[in-house]
Write a protein that holds these residues in place. Structure first.
Motif, PDB file in Angstrom:
ATOM      1  N   UNK A   1       0.823  -1.211   0.000  1.00 26.46           N
ATOM      2  CA  UNK A   1       0.000   0.000   0.000  1.00 26.46           C
ATOM      3  C   UNK A   1       0.860   1.266   0.000  1.00 26.46           C
ATOM      4  N   UNK A   2       1.913   1.258   0.812  1.00 17.98           N
ATOM      5  CA  UNK A   2       2.786   2.425   0.883  1.00 17.98           C
ATOM      6  C   UNK A   2       3.487   2.660  -0.452  1.00 17.98           C
ATOM      7  N   UNK A   3       3.948   1.589  -1.083  1.00 18.06           N
ATOM      8  CA  UNK A   3       4.620   1.736  -2.379  1.00 18.06           C
ATOM      9  C   UNK A   3       3.649   2.236  -3.444  1.00 18.06           C
TER      10      UNK A   3
ATOM     11  N   UNK B   1       9.719  12.942   0.115  1.00 16.99           N
ATOM     12  CA  UNK B   1      10.324  11.817  -0.601  1.00 16.99           C
ATOM     13  C   UNK B   1      11.155  10.981   0.365  1.00 16.99           C
ATOM     14  N   UNK B   2      11.947  11.639   1.202  1.00 20.35           N
ATOM     15  CA  UNK B   2      12.788  10.915   2.165  1.00 20.35           C
ATOM     16  C   UNK B   2      11.937  10.165   3.189  1.00 20.35           C
ATOM     17  N   UNK B   3      10.786  10.729   3.556  1.00 23.06           N
ATOM     18  CA  UNK B   3       9.898  10.061   4.513  1.00 23.06           C
ATOM     19  C   UNK B   3       9.384   8.754   3.913  1.00 23.06           C
ATOM     20  N   UNK B   4       8.949   8.823   2.645  1.00 20.59           N
ATOM     21  CA  UNK B   4       8.499   7.597   1.976  1.00 20.59           C
ATOM     22  C   UNK B   4       9.622   6.564   1.940  1.00 20.59           C
ATOM     23  N   UNK B   5      10.804   7.006   1.552  1.00 18.17           N
ATOM     24  CA  UNK B   5      11.932   6.081   1.460  1.00 18.17           C
ATOM     25  C   UNK B   5      12.247   5.451   2.813  1.00 18.17           C
ATOM     26  N   UNK B   6      12.196   6.254   3.872  1.00 20.54           N
ATOM     27  CA  UNK B   6      12.487   5.743   5.209  1.00 20.54           C
ATOM     28  C   UNK B   6      11.422   4.746   5.658  1.00 20.54           C
ATOM     29  N   UNK B   7      10.168   5.053   5.388  1.00 17.97           N
ATOM     30  CA  UNK B   7       9.088   4.142   5.777  1.00 17.97           C
ATOM     31  C   UNK B   7       9.178   2.822   5.014  1.00 17.97           C
TER      32      UNK B   7
ATOM     33  N   UNK C   1      12.957  -3.862   6.279  1.00 19.98           N
ATOM     34  CA  UNK C   1      13.827  -4.396   7.327  1.00 19.98           C
ATOM     35  C   UNK C   1      13.033  -5.284   8.275  1.00 19.98           C
ATOM     36  N   UNK C   2      11.866  -4.825   8.681  1.00 17.95           N
ATOM     37  CA  UNK C   2      11.012  -5.616   9.574  1.00 17.95           C
ATOM     38  C   UNK C   2      10.599  -6.922   8.915  1.00 17.95           C
ATOM     39  N   UNK C   3      10.248  -6.877   7.649  1.00 17.54           N
ATOM     40  CA  UNK C   3       9.865  -8.080   6.903  1.00 17.54           C
ATOM     41  C   UNK C   3      11.031  -9.063   6.849  1.00 17.54           C
ATOM     42  N   UNK C   4      12.215  -8.555   6.562  1.00 14.43           N
ATOM     43  CA  UNK C   4      13.397  -9.419   6.494  1.00 14.43           C
ATOM     44  C   UNK C   4      13.689 -10.068   7.847  1.00 14.43           C
ATOM     45  N   UNK C   5      13.516  -9.314   8.923  1.00 14.53           N
ATOM     46  CA  UNK C   5      13.747  -9.860  10.263  1.00 14.53           C
ATOM     47  C   UNK C   5      12.751 -10.966  10.583  1.00 14.53           C
TER      48      UNK C   5
END
Length: 69
Positions: free
Chosen positions: A23-25, A44-50, A56-60
């Motif tokens: 959804x975010x993408x 733009x940076x906020x989107x990239x950070x989110x 990262x959470x998904x990978x963990x």
């Protein structure tokens, strides 16, 4: 039993995070492709950070599920 409950919770969390990421993408793509709309750099940076935080959470969670197979 407890381990199975944890795996179930992890899979549920993984599904939720994956949906949030999608959804975010989609939102990011829509907002950033608006012609004639100037967005400040911090947006733009906020989107990239989110997006990065979700990835990262998904990978963990995936790594934790792999350990608990």
């Amino acid at each position: 039993m407890c381990d199975e409950n944890l795996r179930t919770r992890l899979r549920t969390r993984l599904k939720t995070l994956s949906e949030e990421l999608k959804e975010l993408e989609e939102e990011q793509s829509y907002v950033l492709k608006q012609t004639g709309l100037h967005l400040p750099g911090h947006t733009v940076r906020r989107y990239e950070a989110e997006v990065q935080t979700l990835k990262t959470s998904i990978a963990e969670i995936i790594a934790e599920l792999e350990l608990r197979k």
